[in-house]
Design a protein around this motif. Structure first.
Motif, PDB file in Angstrom:
ATOM      1  N   ASN A  68       5.379   0.518  -3.101  1.00 48.56           N
ATOM      2  CA  ASN A  68       4.661   0.183  -4.321  1.00 48.56           C
ATOM      3  C   ASN A  68       4.712  -1.319  -4.572  1.00 48.56           C
TER       4      ASN A  68
ATOM      5  N   SER B  21       7.458   8.570  -6.424  1.00 49.40           N
ATOM      6  CA  SER B  21       6.913   8.349  -5.083  1.00 49.40           C
ATOM      7  C   SER B  21       5.426   8.681  -5.053  1.00 49.40           C
ATOM      8  N   PHE B  22       4.764   8.224  -4.012  1.00 52.54           N
ATOM      9  CA  PHE B  22       3.342   8.503  -3.819  1.00 52.54           C
ATOM     10  C   PHE B  22       3.102  10.011  -3.738  1.00 52.54           C
ATOM     11  N   GLU B  23       3.952  10.714  -2.993  1.00 48.86           N
ATOM     12  CA  GLU B  23       3.789  12.158  -2.829  1.00 48.86           C
ATOM     13  C   GLU B  23       3.991  12.883  -4.158  1.00 48.86           C
TER      14      GLU B  23
ATOM     15  N   THR C  26      -5.761  -2.932  -6.260  1.00 41.79           N
ATOM     16  CA  THR C  26      -5.736  -1.496  -6.448  1.00 41.79           C
ATOM     17  C   THR C  26      -6.985  -1.093  -7.232  1.00 41.79           C
TER      18      THR C  26
ATOM     19  N   ALA D 104       3.505  11.552  -7.083  1.00 42.59           N
ATOM     20  CA  ALA D 104       2.373  11.193  -7.939  1.00 42.59           C
ATOM     21  C   ALA D 104       1.168  12.084  -7.650  1.00 42.59           C
TER      22      ALA D 104
ATOM     23  N   HIS E  43       4.680  -0.853   3.213  1.00 40.93           N
ATOM     24  CA  HIS E  43       4.497   0.543   2.833  1.00 40.93           C
ATOM     25  C   HIS E  43       5.413   0.839   1.649  1.00 40.93           C
TER      26      HIS E  43
ATOM     27  N   GLU F 105       0.855  -1.188   0.000  1.00 43.34           N
ATOM     28  CA  GLU F 105       0.000   0.000   0.000  1.00 43.34           C
ATOM     29  C   GLU F 105       0.894   1.243   0.000  1.00 43.34           C
ATOM     30  N   VAL F 106       0.650   2.154  -0.948  1.00 46.25           N
ATOM     31  CA  VAL F 106       1.493   3.347  -1.061  1.00 46.25           C
ATOM     32  C   VAL F 106       1.131   4.422  -0.044  1.00 46.25           C
ATOM     33  N   SER F 107      -0.103   4.413   0.459  1.00 50.63           N
ATOM     34  CA  SER F 107      -0.548   5.442   1.402  1.00 50.63           C
ATOM     35  C   SER F 107      -0.343   4.980   2.843  1.00 50.63           C
TER      36      SER F 107
ATOM     37  N   TYR G 264      -0.988   3.769  -8.605  1.00 51.20           N
ATOM     38  CA  TYR G 264       0.153   4.669  -8.522  1.00 51.20           C
ATOM     39  C   TYR G 264       1.388   4.015  -9.136  1.00 51.20           C
TER      40      TYR G 264
ATOM     41  N   GLY H 249      -5.762   8.246  -9.827  1.00 50.51           N
ATOM     42  CA  GLY H 249      -5.371   7.944  -8.453  1.00 50.51           C
ATOM     43  C   GLY H 249      -5.739   6.554  -7.998  1.00 50.51           C
TER      44      GLY H 249
END
Length: 689
Positions: A320, A363-365, A347, A367, A318, A274-276, A358, A355
């Motif tokens: 991708n 990175s998630f941020e 996903t 993206a 935590h 999970e990326v978040s 990802y 969204g």
């Protein structure tokens, strides 16, 4: 102020004199990605006009610049100023101000969908799936509650993609709410057109149970996920015990949040990427995820230990999932050790460029920043497609070494194919050359085709209920009632296949309370067929009548069920008569439920695999202990399951033929057109050469 007073104030309508003070988004909560659209200056002005028509002219000079800023920053006008101050949750039904109890039940279910413990992006009214909305903005929310609070028994509220059209006269037995989401002309059901229409505020994506106010948190899928993982082990690995087996997947947001709990219940080692971090933390704090790890070296070591000790454990990575799959492929190449037995993906690939997925390259941020910049839309799409191809390449290496992967109905393989990944199924042609199979076939099977299809074709699907009293003891009583009914039915004359399903579900419901599945409302899910659903509902209603259950019970289901959804890449992917792309079943489901007594009904475009790919219908029915509620349950539940059974029966499914024949014997009012089988297919040879 008491809860009842606060709810009464919330139901009083739009506060415009005076306007409530502006509100900021809560930084402690997860928020929806910026929504893309192609609106030019005139389109943006239209979006503002559309939003401002909810408010009197004297407020427009204040609200117009505020709404324009929301459209600029977030790609949609959410009207944050009008977010309620009262915490969003399923309050006991007796606290809601309403003239009819069905309306109070609808309010309870809607507010549960927006509980911060339940909803994925609560301040954007997104319940799950990345973009599955309850409603489109907070003005609509307040108006819906107002209408429900003043509605009489001879009225119905009609909902147009989040917009409360209003109350209209109707017979008392009519649904109290009729909901449609995303109903657009077929030729205009493209993703780009959806983005523009959503920005304009004229349509929305209701997912499945978000826009029909029937979501019950991750529990809503945990039973089905557990069944899928267990049956995948039986089918692919040849084992009933998954101890020491490793299940790799991704997604801990809305519905995908059930995967960690399901892995533990199934007894395997579940690794969920999970990326978040907020999503990981939320599931960990709720007790749905056991551990969190953000370092791949430590994670690989932890997987080896868990495998050796045969731990039933869930570990959230935590990072991708593509990085995880590629690392597992590298470990295989470097050491010869395959650290995955079963694999899937959850996903939100139905919305890959908004969204829902990802890419691994950034990175998630980063993206999130790219998503917020319309000028980088094509760049982001390029990254997503490259990432999907990399993910599939790593999965292919591992499956060639003996791992097993299946599509979880989230459009992962469909989007991977569109990205150019190697996911197409090959078949041997007459000349011994490999060629592509049909458009519905992939290198990896859909879990519906391979596992759940047999269950659906027997009539078993995700039956749900919510105890509106909010009392855990009421839920405990319903669990016992359901177990009693299943035990009673399974002792009767049921087929071997049905008996196996009853046995699995009896074990489930007897242990459901131990697994601490409740998030939000006091709710439960149980797979059952038409007979089980009817008899359980009637017993619930009787228990409410006698006061054994302290408040009414709302019954519903996931739309991912026997007859709720027409989806050629998921729910109806096992329908082989050429009708997989038709949607009569889902539409008939909604219409049929509406006049058979549903408290509310819904029909959506989209859900599961995405906008333009699915039509699905759903319902809610309140059991208040009355004879009328019992009659409604009998009629509605018979049709709600029978509709899908007979469609599958006509398509040639033998399980469905058996279940339909049994239904006709049980109820003489059911008379179905049965298919005649072509016994000698050779008579067709040469007719079209």
């Amino acid at each position: 102020m008491t809860i009842a007073d606060a709810l009464r104030d919330l139901c009083s309508g739009l506060p415009v004199d005076p306007l409530p003070p502006p509100k900021q988004r809560d930084p402690s909560l997860p928020h929806a990605p910026v929504r893309a659209h192609r609106l030019g200056p005139s389109g943006k002005k239209q979006a503002l006009k559309n939003a401002l028509r909810y408010f009197p002219p004297e407020t427009h000079h204040i609200l117009a610049p505020e709404f324009a800023e929301e459209l600029k920053l977030y790609g949609h006008i959410y009207m944050y100023r009008f977010m309620p101050d009262i915490p969003m949750k399923a309050y006991p039904i007796s606290e809601y101000p309403a003239n009819c109890i069905e309306c109070a039940a609808a309010m309870l279910m809607l507010m549960n969908n927006l509980d911060v413990k339940v909803a994925q992006f609560p301040q954007e009214l997104v319940t799950y799936g990345g973009n599955g909305q309850c409603l489109s903005n907070w003005a609509q929310f307040r108006l819906v509650l107002h209408y429900l609070s003043i509605m009489k028994s001879n009225q119905t509220l009609h909902m147009y993609s989040g917009h409360p059209l209003g109350l209209f006269p109707s017979p008392p037995l009519s649904p109290k709410v009729v909901i449609t989401n995303g109903m657009v002309i077929p030729n205009y059901s493209s993703r780009d057109q959806y983005d523009d229409m959503f920005a304009l505020g004229v349509t929305m994506y209701g997912q499945m149970t978000a826009g029909s106010y029937c979501y019950i948190g991750p529990q809503g899928i945990v039973h089905g996920t557990t069944i899928t993982v267990l049956n995948a082990g039986r089918k692919y690995l040849g084992v009933n015990d998954l101890g020491g087996k490793i299940f790799i997947t991704s997604g801990l947001g809305g519905m995908s949040g059930a995967q960690a709990k399901a892995a533990v219940i199934a007894g395997c080692v579940g690794i969920i990427a999970e990326v978040s971090y907020k999503a990981l933390k939320k599931r960990h704090e709720q007790g749905w995820l056991g551990e969190i790890e953000d370092d791949l070296d430590r994670l690989i070591n932890r997987i080896r230990i868990a495998k050796k000790n045969k731990e039933a454990v869930s570990i959230g990575y935590h990072g991708n999932v593509v990085a995880l799959w590629e690392r597992l492929a590298d470990e295989l190449e470097r050491t010869g050790e395959r650290l995955v037995d079963l694999g899937s993906d959850q996903t939100s690939c139905h919305d890959p460029f908004g969204g829902g997925y990802y890419p691994v390259q950034i990175s998630f941020e980063e993206a999130l920043k790219v998503l917020g910049d319309p000028s980088q839309a094509n760049y982001f799409k390029k990254l997503v497609r490259e990432s999907l191809c990399r993910q599939v390449a790593a999965i292919n290496k591992l499956t060639e070494a003996g791992a097993y992967f299946w599509d979880y109905g989230n459009a992962f393989l469909l989007e991977a194919r569109r990205a150019g990944a190697d996911v197409n199924k090959k078949i041997n042609a007459v000349n011994n050359q490999e060629e592509e199979a049909d458009v519905l076939s992939f290198r990896y099977p859909s879990y519906v085709q391979d596992i759940m299809g047999d269950i659906f074709s027997l009539g078993f699907g995700p039956f749900r209920w919510v105890c509106t009293s909010g009392l855990p003891e009421d839920l405990n009583i319903t669990d016992k009632i359901a177990a009693y009914v299943i035990e009673r039915i399974s002792k009767g004359a049921v087929s071997q296949a049905a008996f196996a399903q009853y046995s699995d579900n009896l074990r489930w419901i007897k242990n459901a309370g131990k697994h601490q599945l409740v998030v939000g409302s006091q709710a439960r899910i149980l797979y059952s067929d038409w007979r089980g659903r009817i008899e359980i509902a009637l017993e619930f209603n009787d228990a409410v009548s006698k006061g054994e259950i302290k408040g009414p019970v709302v019954i519903s289901r996931d739309h991912h069920d026997v007859s709720g959804t027409d989806s050629p890449f998921r729910e109806t992917s096992d329908v082989k008569d050429g009708s997989a792309f038709t949607a009569d079943m889902a539409v008939q489901n909604c219409i049929g439920d509406s006049f058979r007594g549903a408290s509310w009904v819904a029909l959506h475009n989209g859900g599961g695999v995405g906008w333009g790919e699915v039509i699905n219908g759903g319902f809610g029915l309140l059991l208040d202990g009355s004879n009328e509620a019992a009659n409604r349950a009998r009629f509605l539940l018979s049709w709600d399951v029978g509709n899908g059974l007979t469609r599958r029966c006509w398509a040639g499914n033998q399980n469905a033929l058996s279940a339909t024949t049994e239904a006709m014997l049980h109820d003489p009012n059911i008379q179905v057109t049965l298919p005649n089988k072509l016994v000698n297919e050779k008579i067709l040879d040469g007719l079209f050469s």
